[in-house]
Structures are given as structure tokens and as C-alpha cells.
Scaffold this motif. Structure first.
Motif, short mmCIF file in Angstrom:
data_model
loop_
_atom_site.label_atom_id
_atom_site.label_comp_id
_atom_site.label_asym_id
_atom_site.label_seq_id
_atom_site.Cartn_x
_atom_site.Cartn_y
_atom_site.Cartn_z
N CYS A 206 0.84 -1.21 0.00
CA CYS A 206 0.00 0.00 0.00
C CYS A 206 0.86 1.26 0.00
N THR B 123 1.15 9.68 -5.10
CA THR B 123 1.65 11.01 -4.73
C THR B 123 2.49 11.62 -5.86
N SER C 44 7.81 23.26 -7.27
CA SER C 44 8.70 24.03 -6.38
C SER C 44 10.11 23.92 -6.95
N LEU D 171 12.08 15.45 -5.27
CA LEU D 171 10.91 14.81 -4.65
C LEU D 171 10.39 13.67 -5.54
N PRO E 89 10.32 24.62 -1.47
CA PRO E 89 10.66 23.19 -1.38
C PRO E 89 10.23 22.54 -0.07
N ALA F 15 6.44 22.00 -0.13
CA ALA F 15 6.12 20.95 -1.10
C ALA F 15 6.44 19.57 -0.52
N THR F 16 7.58 19.47 0.16
CA THR F 16 7.96 18.18 0.77
C THR F 16 6.93 17.76 1.83
N PHE G 11 3.79 18.76 2.08
CA PHE G 11 2.50 18.47 1.43
C PHE G 11 2.51 17.07 0.82
N LEU G 12 3.57 16.76 0.07
CA LEU G 12 3.62 15.46 -0.59
C LEU G 12 3.78 14.31 0.41
N VAL H 33 0.34 13.70 1.58
CA VAL H 33 -0.42 12.98 0.54
C VAL H 33 0.00 11.51 0.51
N LEU H 34 1.31 11.27 0.66
CA LEU H 34 1.82 9.88 0.67
C LEU H 34 1.18 9.09 1.81
N PHE I 188 -1.62 9.81 3.45
CA PHE I 188 -3.06 9.72 3.27
C PHE I 188 -3.44 8.68 2.22
N SER I 189 -2.76 8.74 1.07
CA SER I 189 -3.13 7.80 0.00
C SER I 189 -2.76 6.36 0.36
N SER I 190 -1.64 6.19 1.11
CA SER I 190 -1.28 4.83 1.55
C SER I 190 -2.35 4.29 2.51
N VAL J 141 -5.54 5.24 2.68
CA VAL J 141 -6.78 4.96 1.92
C VAL J 141 -6.65 3.63 1.19
N MET J 142 -5.49 3.41 0.56
CA MET J 142 -5.27 2.16 -0.17
C MET J 142 -5.35 0.97 0.79
N TYR J 143 -4.76 1.12 1.96
CA TYR J 143 -4.76 0.04 2.95
C TYR J 143 -6.20 -0.28 3.39
N TYR K 191 -8.03 -2.06 0.66
CA TYR K 191 -7.56 -3.44 0.54
C TYR K 191 -8.13 -4.31 1.67
#
Lengths: 335, 118
Positions: free
Chosen positions: A87, A95, A109, A115, B9, B12-13, B15-16, B19-20, B22-24, B26-28, B31
């Protein structure tokens, strides 16, 4: 745009467009394209029964594994860990789409290429390796040792190749953000028009395609799986939903890496960037061209031995990528 | 509707990374909610698959960590491999990720130097 709208748009992006849902659909369609084309090169039918031309076969395979089969239970490994790392790998791919121009919310950025490399290189690769090692099996561990050998040269080759267009466009575009994926995507097509920058771009594109081939364990770099020799190599203990999760991760990796080549090396929607319909069609055609190249490479070679695989990645991906980067530095001093 | 956020930067780091996570998650959750757990109680389903043989035919079901990277050993330079293994690598995956991060850091450093000296 206020924060609430932006957050809602961000969550919509993660869940639906252009991320988890579209990632799944696009990954399955990419798998169908590769399977169908690969079968045709061997004079086989390929997927044929589910949907027109068998286009829904990968969806049916995935849903059957996930919904009908049962998850395994192992004495010597942790299914939960394998599940978590699978996952996380898919999360990292999801992402990374925020950095490409297909998400409603794009992130840009200075130096954001780091990234992209961090998400695609470190998170996805480590997640895959840990997913494989979570289910202990001599064949799987042997496969992991081979896979990590290939990754040790394929990942640096891919990173270096990706840096070439980003580095060149940072100077050619002369606008911010610097060393950014978004600027590279919008300006990469201009690099092909100048013979001085086209040479490093060509070398970097070849290096990226070969490193993708090896990162995805596609023939001739399928020695980590090595069917018949290692049972199924790294996938030996995967079955049911866990196999569905791994297949999704693998297909999503193929989709995202091919998209990176489509946008950062081939210019995405250019020369129809201003026209939405033609731009989307052009992007799809370029994406299919990348997938087709990968499939032709896959069908043209037999399986390499591990040392042949490592040497080939060094010769045809790592060295061309480094040469392209050095050429880029030299070329920019003349422009 | 397409929105491009030009962030610094650091933001952005962050934020991402969010997101990483959160999306992991959600995927879990997707599943776990869709997959079915095994109902087999037999040991056959919990043993590793070794070509149909029982697990006790091999000395250990694990492979020593030092055997990682044996492909490079056989093909492309035993001396270099032994030197690297003894000096900077012990076969642990964490060390591999440190090596990769160091390589990316080196490239980033070169990029920064080139950018500020152009």
C-alpha cells in the motif's frame, strides 16, 4: 482559491482524479496493452474473452484475486507487513502524480525533481523489496538478491536520465521554478529542436527506457522472477489478494514511469498544448508509443543471467545517462 | 479546472509527505475492506512453498544477508564487491537506502553548485 476548496480538491485528486481510481484503471489498461501486444508478437491471441478485444481481462483478473480468493497465512512471514509495504508503494506512485501535469492540483517548487526521484526511486523500490522479504521463502529471497543487484545500477541510471531534461530546461526556459518537473514538462519538446540538446536528450531517453525495463523486471531483466528456475522468484509466496496488490503495484509503476518518459522526455501534449482534445490525444499516443517500445524490448530478448543483466544496465543505461548529463553541462556552455 | 501550486521546497515536501501518508492509508483501508482472510487451518497453507517439499528439507528457510548482491559478485568484479561490502555495506536494506539517498544528495549538490555558479 480558499484553503477549504483547495483541500477538497486535493482529497478529490487523491481519491478519484487523477490518482487512486484513475491510477487503477490506467494501470489495468496499460497491462492489457502490454499483454495483447506481447501475445501478438508471439502469434498468440492474448486476452480475448472479457470485454471487447479482452480489454477488461486485467480488471477481471484483479477483482477475482482480490474478492474471490483468500489472503494467505504464513508461519515464517508477515502478511500484514507485505500488505502495508504494498500500500505504501501504491501511495508513493499516487503522490508522484501530483508533480505531473495530469492532476487537478499540481505541485511545483524549486528542485522538485528530487521529490519525484525520492518518491519513485526510494519509496517504491524499498516498498517492493520489503514486500518481497516480508514473506520468507528461499526462492523469494534469492529473487530479492537479484532484484536488488539490478536496482543498484538501474535506479541511479533512471535518476540521472530524469535529471537531464530538468537540468537543460532550467537553463533554456530561463524562468522558475528552477530544476522543476513542471518546467521540464512544458519545455522539454524545445530540446529536441536543437541538435546540441537533442543528443543528450536521446541518450537520456534510451537510458530511461532501459532502466524502466530493468526496474520493472521485464524481459530480458526478469531474472528476479526467473520462472521455472526459482518457481516465481520474488512472487513465490504471493497469492490471492496479496498477488492482486503486487500486480497493481507493478502495473501502476509501469504506468507512472511511462508517464514520466511521455511528459519529461517527449513533451506530453506538444505540439497541441493549447487544444485540450488534441493535446490529450497526443499525450495518449506518445504514452502508447512508450508502452509499445517497452513491449517490443520485452519480446525481443530472452532472459539475461544476473551478471549479464547488471552489465547491460551499466552499459546501456547508466553510462549513457552519465554521458548525457556531462554533455548537457558542456552543451549549455555553448548556448 | 487545473490548479498549479508554486510552493517552496520545504512546504512541497511536507505536502507530498502528507499525501503519501493519506493515499497509503486509503489504499490500505480499501484493501482490508475488500480482501478475504484465509479460513484454512491446515499447516500446508502456512508453510513456505519449496517445490512441493516440506520446509524441513532445507537447513534454513532464510538466505544470509551477505548473499544479497551475489549477482554483481559473480559478474562484475569480486574484488570491488568485497571491498564495498566490507567497507560500506553489510547487506542490510537500510544501508542500501542510505547509499541511494547519498547518491541523490550528491546529484542535488552538483545541481545546486552548477545553478549558483552559472
Amino acid at each position: 482559491m480558499n484553503e477549504l476548496t483547495l483541500t477538497s480538491l486535493g482529497i478529490f485528486s487523491v481519491l478519484v482524479f487523477q490518482n487512486l481510481l484513475i491510477l487503477w484503471i490506467a494501470s489495468m489498461l496499460s497491462e492489457w496493452w502490454v499483454r495483447k501486444l506481447f501475445a501478438r508478437t508471439q502469434r498468440r491471441m492474448g486476452p480475448s474473452y472479457v470485454g471487447p478485444l479482452g480489454i477488461l481481462q486485467p480488471f477481471a483478473d484483479f477483482l477475482k484475486l482480490l474478492l474471490v480468493k483468500t489472503e494467505p497465512s504464513y508461519k515464517y512471514g508477515s502478511v500484514t507487513l507485505a500488505r502495508i509495504f504494498g500500500c505504501i508503494g501504491i501511495g508513493a506512485l499516487t503522490t508522484s502524480l501530483f508533480l505531473l501535469p495530469i492532476s487537478p492540483v499540481r505541485i511545483a517548487s524549486d528542485f522538485d525533481v528530487i521529490l519525484l526521484i525520492y518518491l519513485l526511486g526510494v519509496w517504491v523500490a524499498v516498498s517492493e523489496l520489503l514486500m518481497f522479504t516480508s514473506l520468507t521463502n528461499p526462492f523469494a529471497i534469492k529473487g530479492v538478491s537479484r532484484y536488488s543487484s539490478i536496482l543498484a545500477v538501474a535506479e541511479p541510471a533512471f535518476f540521472t536520465a530524469v535529471i537531464v531534461p530538468v537540468y537543460l530546461t532550467s537553463f533554456v526556459a530561463r524562468r522558475g521554478p528552477v530544476f522543476s518537473v513542471s518546467v521540464a514538462v512544458e519545455t522539454a519538446w524545445r530540446l529536441w529542436l536543437n541538435p546540441l540538446t537533442a543528443i543528450p536528450m536521446l541518450l537520456a531517453t534510451i537510458a530511461a527506457l532501459i532502466s524502466i525495463q530493468s526496474k520493472l523486471m521485464l524481459p530480458p531483466f526478469n531474472i528476479p522472477e526467473a520462472e521455472q528456475e526459482l518457481i516465481a522468484g520474488v512472487e513465490t509466496e504471493f497469492s490471492g489478494p496479496l498477488l492482486a496488490l503486487f500486480n497493481f503495484l507493478h502495473d501502476a509503476d509501469l504506468y507512472v514511469l511511462s508517464l514520466v518518459v511521455t511528459f519529461m522526455f517527449l513533451g506530453g501534449p506538444h505540439p497541441f498544448s493549447e487544444n485540450l482534445v488534441l493535446g490529450v490525444l497526443t499525450t495518449i499516443l506518445k504514452y502508447l508509443a512508450v508502452l509499445t517500445t517497452i513491449t517490443i524490448l520485452k519480446s525481443s530478448f530472452g532472459r539475461f543471467r544476473i551478471e549479464q543483466g547488471v552489465t547491460s544496465v551499466i552499459k546501456y543505461a547508466l553510462i549513457p545517462a552519465l554521458v548525457a548529463l556531462i554533455l548537457s553541462v558542456v552543451v549549455l556552455s555553448f548556448i | 479546472m487545473v490548479t498549479q501550486l508554486n510552493l517552496d521546497p520545504w512546504t512541497a515536501t511536507l505536502f507530498l509527505s502528507g499525501v503519501l501518508a493519506f493515499s497509503s492509508l486509503v489504499m490500505y483501508l480499501i484493501y482490508v475492506s475488500l480482501s478475504r482472510k484465509t479460513t484454512h487451518s491446515s499447516s500446508e497453507y502456512s508453510e513456505p512453498y519449496i517445490g512441493g517439499e516440506p520446509a524441513n528439507i532445507i537447513r534454513s528457510i532464510d538466505v544470509p544477508a551477505r548473499n544479497l548482491f551475489w549477482g554483481i559478485v559473480r559478474g562484475t568484479g569480486r574484488k570491488l564487491y568485497v571491498f564495498l561490502r566490507d567497507q560500506m555495506h553489510n547487506g542490510v536494506l537500510n544501508d542500501w537506502s542510505v547509499y541511494m539517498v547519498t547518491y541523490v544528495g550528491l546529484l542535488a549538490l552538483i545541481s545546486i553548485i552548477i545553478y549558483f555558479t552559472r
